[in-house]
Design a protein around this motif. Structure first.
Motif, PDB file in Angstrom:
ATOM      1  N   UNK A   1      16.654 -37.738  -9.419  1.00  0.00           N
ATOM      2  CA  UNK A   1      15.729 -38.987  -9.342  1.00  0.00           C
ATOM      3  C   UNK A   1      14.046 -37.930  -8.204  1.00  0.00           C
ATOM      4  N   UNK A   2      14.998 -37.455  -7.461  1.00  0.00           N
ATOM      5  CA  UNK A   2      13.567 -36.510  -6.891  1.00  0.00           C
ATOM      6  C   UNK A   2      13.633 -34.866  -7.341  1.00  0.00           C
ATOM      7  N   UNK A   3      14.338 -34.703  -8.513  1.00  0.00           N
ATOM      8  CA  UNK A   3      13.443 -33.534  -9.438  1.00  0.00           C
ATOM      9  C   UNK A   3      12.151 -34.028 -10.165  1.00  0.00           C
ATOM     10  N   UNK A   4      12.642 -35.474 -10.807  1.00  0.00           N
ATOM     11  CA  UNK A   4      11.743 -36.225 -11.266  1.00  0.00           C
ATOM     12  C   UNK A   4      10.376 -36.927 -10.088  1.00  0.00           C
ATOM     13  N   UNK A   5      10.565 -37.376  -9.256  1.00  0.00           N
ATOM     14  CA  UNK A   5       9.699 -37.611  -8.199  1.00  0.00           C
ATOM     15  C   UNK A   5       8.656 -36.144  -7.481  1.00  0.00           C
TER      16      UNK A   5
ATOM     17  N   UNK B   1       6.940 -52.310  -2.797  1.00  0.00           N
ATOM     18  CA  UNK B   1       5.790 -51.443  -2.812  1.00  0.00           C
ATOM     19  C   UNK B   1       4.952 -50.623  -1.816  1.00  0.00           C
ATOM     20  N   UNK B   2       5.105 -49.764  -1.781  1.00  0.00           N
ATOM     21  CA  UNK B   2       5.000 -48.862  -0.245  1.00  0.00           C
ATOM     22  C   UNK B   2       3.882 -48.122  -1.099  1.00  0.00           C
ATOM     23  N   UNK B   3       2.422 -48.823  -0.502  1.00  0.00           N
ATOM     24  CA  UNK B   3       0.822 -47.934  -0.983  1.00  0.00           C
ATOM     25  C   UNK B   3       0.352 -47.672   0.806  1.00  0.00           C
TER      26      UNK B   3
ATOM     27  N   UNK C   1       3.569 -40.275  -6.115  1.00  0.00           N
ATOM     28  CA  UNK C   1       4.116 -41.518  -6.794  1.00  0.00           C
ATOM     29  C   UNK C   1       5.518 -41.659  -7.753  1.00  0.00           C
ATOM     30  N   UNK C   2       6.262 -42.418  -7.146  1.00  0.00           N
ATOM     31  CA  UNK C   2       7.030 -42.377  -9.064  1.00  0.00           C
ATOM     32  C   UNK C   2       6.920 -44.017  -9.563  1.00  0.00           C
ATOM     33  N   UNK C   3       5.860 -44.018  -9.745  1.00  0.00           N
ATOM     34  CA  UNK C   3       5.638 -45.509 -11.078  1.00  0.00           C
ATOM     35  C   UNK C   3       3.820 -44.689 -11.715  1.00  0.00           C
ATOM     36  N   UNK C   4       3.465 -43.377 -11.461  1.00  0.00           N
ATOM     37  CA  UNK C   4       2.614 -43.121 -11.947  1.00  0.00           C
ATOM     38  C   UNK C   4       1.291 -43.298 -11.246  1.00  0.00           C
TER      39      UNK C   4
ATOM     40  N   UNK D   1      11.740 -43.970 -12.811  1.00  0.00           N
ATOM     41  CA  UNK D   1      11.064 -42.773 -13.395  1.00  0.00           C
ATOM     42  C   UNK D   1       9.698 -42.733 -13.490  1.00  0.00           C
ATOM     43  N   UNK D   2       8.941 -42.071 -13.046  1.00  0.00           N
ATOM     44  CA  UNK D   2       7.627 -41.757 -12.894  1.00  0.00           C
ATOM     45  C   UNK D   2       7.157 -41.892 -13.945  1.00  0.00           C
ATOM     46  N   UNK D   3       5.531 -42.196 -14.798  1.00  0.00           N
ATOM     47  CA  UNK D   3       5.266 -42.669 -15.644  1.00  0.00           C
ATOM     48  C   UNK D   3       4.448 -41.218 -15.999  1.00  0.00           C
ATOM     49  N   UNK D   4       4.480 -40.093 -14.833  1.00  0.00           N
ATOM     50  CA  UNK D   4       3.908 -38.918 -14.976  1.00  0.00           C
ATOM     51  C   UNK D   4       3.847 -37.468 -13.944  1.00  0.00           C
ATOM     52  N   UNK D   5       4.915 -36.457 -14.449  1.00  0.00           N
ATOM     53  CA  UNK D   5       5.262 -35.525 -13.331  1.00  0.00           C
ATOM     54  C   UNK D   5       5.053 -34.424 -12.941  1.00  0.00           C
ATOM     55  N   UNK D   6       3.634 -34.144 -13.847  1.00  0.00           N
ATOM     56  CA  UNK D   6       3.177 -32.968 -14.195  1.00  0.00           C
ATOM     57  C   UNK D   6       2.007 -33.287 -12.757  1.00  0.00           C
ATOM     58  N   UNK D   7       2.647 -31.707 -12.148  1.00  0.00           N
ATOM     59  CA  UNK D   7       1.590 -31.279 -10.749  1.00  0.00           C
ATOM     60  C   UNK D   7       0.170 -30.828 -11.012  1.00  0.00           C
TER      61      UNK D   7
END
Length: 262
Positions: free
Chosen positions: A7-11, A177-179, A234-237, A253-259
């Motif tokens: 999860x950390x690698x994705x997040x 949910x954390x905002x 984020x972990x939800x895009x 898994x995050x829906x986006x993972x591009x920095x």
């Protein structure tokens, strides 16, 4: 659940830009019927009985506390201001959107309410269905805790943070949910931070701990200087939002993972 490397690698790749994260915040404030915490250093609300049990890692809780130092806890209040790494060595089950040395005597307010308002529950349901499409879910209860423009202990600046924890359940399945709507500081002076910048020392921790030394999650960059950028992760895009199923351990898994370039 002792390691979360996948999860950390994705997040950690999910550092995204956002022009405005304020719209992520669920409605809060006295106009929503919220209660405010007293302006006491390292204080908390009184124990808050809740009308619907919230299951947190197999344990149903009927009461909670909103702690000034950035945590919602079950069974016991939390006055500790310098965050410890998860898993904790003592049984303090809690959710920490931003565990750090908040001091609302220097500025800001902490609001909270439990709600079964249909409009709020509809929004909660839509968000959970979006992030967890394989989990049939209709919210029946929510708890919204908001740290609004809060200052840090020892502050000599105008820097403030705004963040929120939302607990949601359908009586069987539970989510948080954390905002994050604006993070300008990470550390109070009693945790080694700089009075003028709110940086340095031992920075804030974000995530949750079930109190059983097994089930826990630390948002990447916690207790490092990079936690200042949590509003762009984020972990939800959705930059500035993290969501988790917490009746059992599930991290989407995050829906986006591009920095993106900042």
């Amino acid at each position: 659940m002792e390691t979360f490397s996948a999860f950390l690698l994705l997040a950690t790749g999910a550092i995204l830009t956002s022009a405005q994260t304020g719209s992520l915040m669920y409605p809060y404030g006295t106009s929503q019927g919220d209660t405010k915490n007293n302006k006491i250093d390292d204080g908390s609300s009184a124990e808050i009985p809740i009308s619907v049990a919230f299951t947190f890692y197999g344990k149903p809780y009927r009461a909670l506390y909103v702690n000034n130092n950035g945590a919602v806890s079950f069974g016991v209040s939390v006055s500790q201001y310098t965050p410890s790494p998860f898993p904790l060595t003592i049984a303090k089950p809690f959710v920490s959107p931003f565990w750090a040395d908040v001091d609302i005597r220097n500025g800001g307010d902490i609001f909270w309410r439990q709600s079964q308002d249909p409009s709020l529950l509809r929004r909660c349901t839509e968000d959970i269905n979006r992030y967890f499409p394989r989990v049939p879910f209709t919210a029946v209860w929510a708890f919204v805790a908001t740290w609004d423009r809060v200052a840090y202990y020892g502050s000599t600046s105008n820097k403030v943070n705004t963040f929120q924890a939302v607990l949601i359940t359908n009586r069987q399945i539970s989510f948080i949910i954390l905002n994050y709507a604006g993070i300008q500081w990470t550390t109070g002076t009693a945790s080694g931070g700089n009075a003028a910048t709110g940086l340095g020392g031992t920075p804030a921790q974000a995530g949750f701990d079930s109190g059983d030394r097994i089930n826990h999650y630390t948002i990447p960059s916690s207790r490092t200087s990079d936690i200042i950028n949590i509003g762009r992760t984020t972990n939800v895009g959705v930059p500035g939002r993290w969501a988790f199923q917490v009746d059992e351990f599930v991290v989407p898994a995050p829906t986006e993972s591009v920095e993106c370039a900042l």
